[in-house]
Enzyme design. Structure first.
Site, PDB file in Angstrom:
ATOM      1  N   GLU A   1       0.832  -1.203   0.000  1.00  0.00           N
ATOM      2  CA  GLU A   1       0.000   0.000   0.000  1.00  0.00           C
ATOM      3  C   GLU A   1       0.870   1.257   0.000  1.00  0.00           C
ATOM      4  O   GLU A   1       0.780   2.122   0.882  1.00  0.00           O
ATOM      5  CB  GLU A   1      -0.999  -0.015   1.164  1.00  0.00           C
ATOM      6  CG  GLU A   1      -1.991  -1.161   1.023  1.00  0.00           C
ATOM      7  CD  GLU A   1      -3.222  -1.086   1.933  1.00  0.00           C
ATOM      8  OE1 GLU A   1      -3.252  -0.252   2.844  1.00  0.00           O
ATOM      9  OE2 GLU A   1      -4.149  -1.897   1.711  1.00  0.00           O
TER      10      GLU A   1
ATOM     11  N   GLU B   1      -4.884  -8.635  -0.801  1.00  0.00           N
ATOM     12  CA  GLU B   1      -5.715  -8.417   0.390  1.00  0.00           C
ATOM     13  C   GLU B   1      -7.165  -8.296  -0.062  1.00  0.00           C
ATOM     14  O   GLU B   1      -7.490  -7.451  -0.890  1.00  0.00           O
ATOM     15  CB  GLU B   1      -5.296  -7.151   1.151  1.00  0.00           C
ATOM     16  CG  GLU B   1      -3.972  -7.314   1.870  1.00  0.00           C
ATOM     17  CD  GLU B   1      -3.597  -6.118   2.744  1.00  0.00           C
ATOM     18  OE1 GLU B   1      -4.505  -5.442   3.263  1.00  0.00           O
ATOM     19  OE2 GLU B   1      -2.383  -5.883   2.893  1.00  0.00           O
TER      20      GLU B   1
HETATM   21  O1  AHR Z   1      -5.300  -6.238   6.588  1.00  0.00           O
HETATM   22  C1  AHR Z   1      -5.248  -5.109   7.423  1.00  0.00           C
HETATM   23  C2  AHR Z   1      -4.598  -3.914   6.742  1.00  0.00           C
HETATM   24  O2  AHR Z   1      -5.362  -3.498   5.668  1.00  0.00           O
HETATM   25  C3  AHR Z   1      -3.243  -4.164   6.138  1.00  0.00           C
HETATM   26  O3  AHR Z   1      -2.213  -4.071   7.070  1.00  0.00           O
HETATM   27  C4  AHR Z   1      -3.138  -3.080   5.121  1.00  0.00           C
HETATM   28  O4  AHR Z   1      -2.330  -3.426   4.038  1.00  0.00           O
HETATM   29  C5  AHR Z   1      -4.570  -2.833   4.726  1.00  0.00           C
HETATM   30  O5  AHR Z   1      -4.881  -1.492   4.728  1.00  0.00           O
END
Ligand code: AHR
Length: 519
Positions: free
Chosen positions: A200, A323
């Site tokens: 991110e 994710e």
């Molecule tokens: O999964 C939780 C968080 O969500 C992670 O650390 C981040 O990459 C995302 O914003």
């Protein structure tokens, strides 16, 4: 009624299996299976997971320490290892997430007593004693049978630090890093293939612009390997936040493709970031909003893929959804920084429809990582001291693991609507594949919590002698597995079909996930 033109482009390929689904009458879908083998192969890594140093995912989840009374192997719970082996977890991402861009890997190797304690600034401000580090993670992956995916620190690290991590875990010859690894008890390298270059980068990974990050990526990727990438590292660029299509465009345009194996994408099923609502006490309207956000994955994958197609028509670079999952308010009374939530039938629906989307886009989506494995967000496992339970999401992932490395059988169908007030969503989601043994598996989801839907499959030239299936459902969409009732929701044999000559008719109950096997 809404038309799902899912991968209809494969209908142009002569040897590709086709399922064409024609609407026969209201609420009934006819499926004709028309050919023998499908393409592309559904990469097993679509069924990947993610474990961050966050809340009780690692500490108190996976890792209890080798002095714990809970049966463990080198500090990792045996029951979790067994459950993840059964799940056939193909790949596991670690150590973050946001944590990855604050993580300095040398803090987590060597004698545990000498490792520094740091503050986990992202997640609850708790003390991180670094007792679970590189060796612990990579050895655990070996026990589970999962390929490790290491997320490197770009935000607060250096090129040298990440380069040395690659050498520490992968270099077989003589070097300061391989000597350090051997001194720390590991003779042979682990040969880690998957490497994230930050996480991110548009947010917690450094608040960079896409252009700035693309330059940073080029620098890191250069020194992680040699110019020819002879070590065959699979380098994954930190990708877009949901619908940030410009991010993907800039990365695909500005990073030479010989330096780039994957581009990431993050998308969570969230009702409203300012009011995510309870994971268990939700209304049907909130259920629908969650599913709407989850189903947005179809649009996101389609549009990000189209941008990638423009720069990479041969589809060399993979889209890595590293994710995804449902995100709600934390359970009352728990640390807000630990992201602990329960997991209901709603999560089973999110998992089922999302995995169908990934399967149907297997030409470009070649890895995905559910957030997160244990005790965090849409977890597959929850623990409470010595107790452990498998969530509805675990069961969906287990039912679907038959698709791993199987050939996609593309589907096109018209789904009936799930209607609530003025909102409508496609009620039914389907994906199918044929494995190397010739078995065809069809996974079907009906997200409609009130109505069953009928699906008709004309077996066509998929020769089969037998059909069997399993179903996951429960009377209420708010139902979940608790430590008092850990098996309240689990897959059971599915008999809700008739099989006459070449026609299979299935009645999909409300809010259910069904996986059929034709062999
Ligand atoms: O999964 C939780 C968080 O969500 C992670 O650390 C981040 O990459 C995302 O914003």
């Amino acid at each position: 009624m809404r038309l799902h033109a899912v991968l209809s482009r494969y209908a142009m390929l002569p040897l590709v299996a086709i399922i064409s689904c024609l609407q026969l009458k209201s609420q009934s879908i006819q499926v004709t299976i028309d050919s023998q083998a499908g393409k592309p192969v559904i990469n097993r890594n679509i069924y990947g997971h993610f474990a961050e140093h966050l809340g009780a995912c690692i500490y108190g989840g996976f890792f209890v320490g080798d002095s714990s009374r809970i049966p463990n192997s080198a500090g990792v719970r045996n029951d979790i290892i067994d459950a993840l082996k059964k799940l056939k977890v193909p790949v596991l991402r670690w150590p973050g997430g946001c944590f990855a861009d604050t993580y300095h890997w040398k803090d987590g190797v060597g004698a545990k007593a000498k490792r520094p304690s740091i503050v986990n600034t992202w997640w609850g401000g708790v003390t991180e004693d670094n007792s679970f580090g590189t060796h612990d993670f990579l050895n655990m992956c070996e026990k589970i049978g999962a390929a490790p995916y290491l997320a490197g620190n770009v935000g607060s690290g250096t090129v040298q630090e990440l380069t040395e991590w690659v050498q520490y875990v992968n270099f077989g010859g003589a070097s300061p890093m391989s000597k350090m690894r051997k001194d720390n008890g590991r003779e042979n390298p682990w040969n880690v293939q998957f490497w994230g270059v930050g996480n991110e980068a548009w947010g917690c990974g450094g608040n960079m612009t896409a252009e700035y990050y693309a330059n940073e990526y080029r620098k890191y990727a250069t020194f992680m390997s040699d110019w020819g990438n002879s070590s065959k590292l699979f380098r994954i660029a930190s990708g877009a936040n949901s619908g940030d299509f410009k991010w993907t465009e800039v990365l695909m345009r500005d990073i030479p493709h010989h330096m780039l194996e994957g581009v990431a994408l993050h998308h969570y099923a969230v009702i409203d970031w300012n009011n995510k609502s309870s994971s268990t006490a939700f209304t049907e309207q909130q259920y629908m909003s969650s599913l709407k956000s989850a189903l947005k994955m179809e649009e996101l994958v389609t549009k990000h893929s189209a941008i990638m197609d423009k720069y990479d028509p041969a589809k060399k670079v993979a889209l890595i959804v590293d994710e995804w999952g449902g995100w709600y308010n934390v359970e009352p009374g728990t640390n807000p920084g630990f992201l602990f939530q329960q997991n209901t039938i709603r999560d089973a629906m999110i998992a089922g429809v999302t995995l169908n989307i990934f399967n149907n886009h297997a030409d470009r989506v070649r890895m995905a990582n559910l957030a997160q494995t244990v005790n965090v967000l849409q977890a597959v496992i929850l623990t409470n001291r010595e107790k452990m339970l498998l969530t509805p999401t675990y069961h969906v992932m287990e039912m679907y693991n038959v698709h791993q490395d199987a050939a996609l059988v593309p589907v096109t169908f018209r789904s009936p609507d799930y209607v609530l007030g003025n909102d409508t969503l496609a009620a039914v989601s389907i994906s199918a594949s044929t494995d190397t043994n010739g078995n065809t598996h069809i996974s079907l989801v009906n997200i409609d919590p009130a109505r069953s839907h009928e699906v008709r499959f004309s077996a066509g030239n998929i020769k089969h002698k037998a059909i069997s299936g399993r179903i996951l459902s429960s009377p209420k969409i708010q139902d979940f597995n608790s430590f008092e009732q850990p098996d309240k929701i689990r897959p059971v044999p599915f008999n809700g079909f008739t099989n006459t000559s070449d026609l299979v008719t299935i009645k999909l109950p409300p809010a259910s996930v069904v996986v059929l096997k034709m062999n």
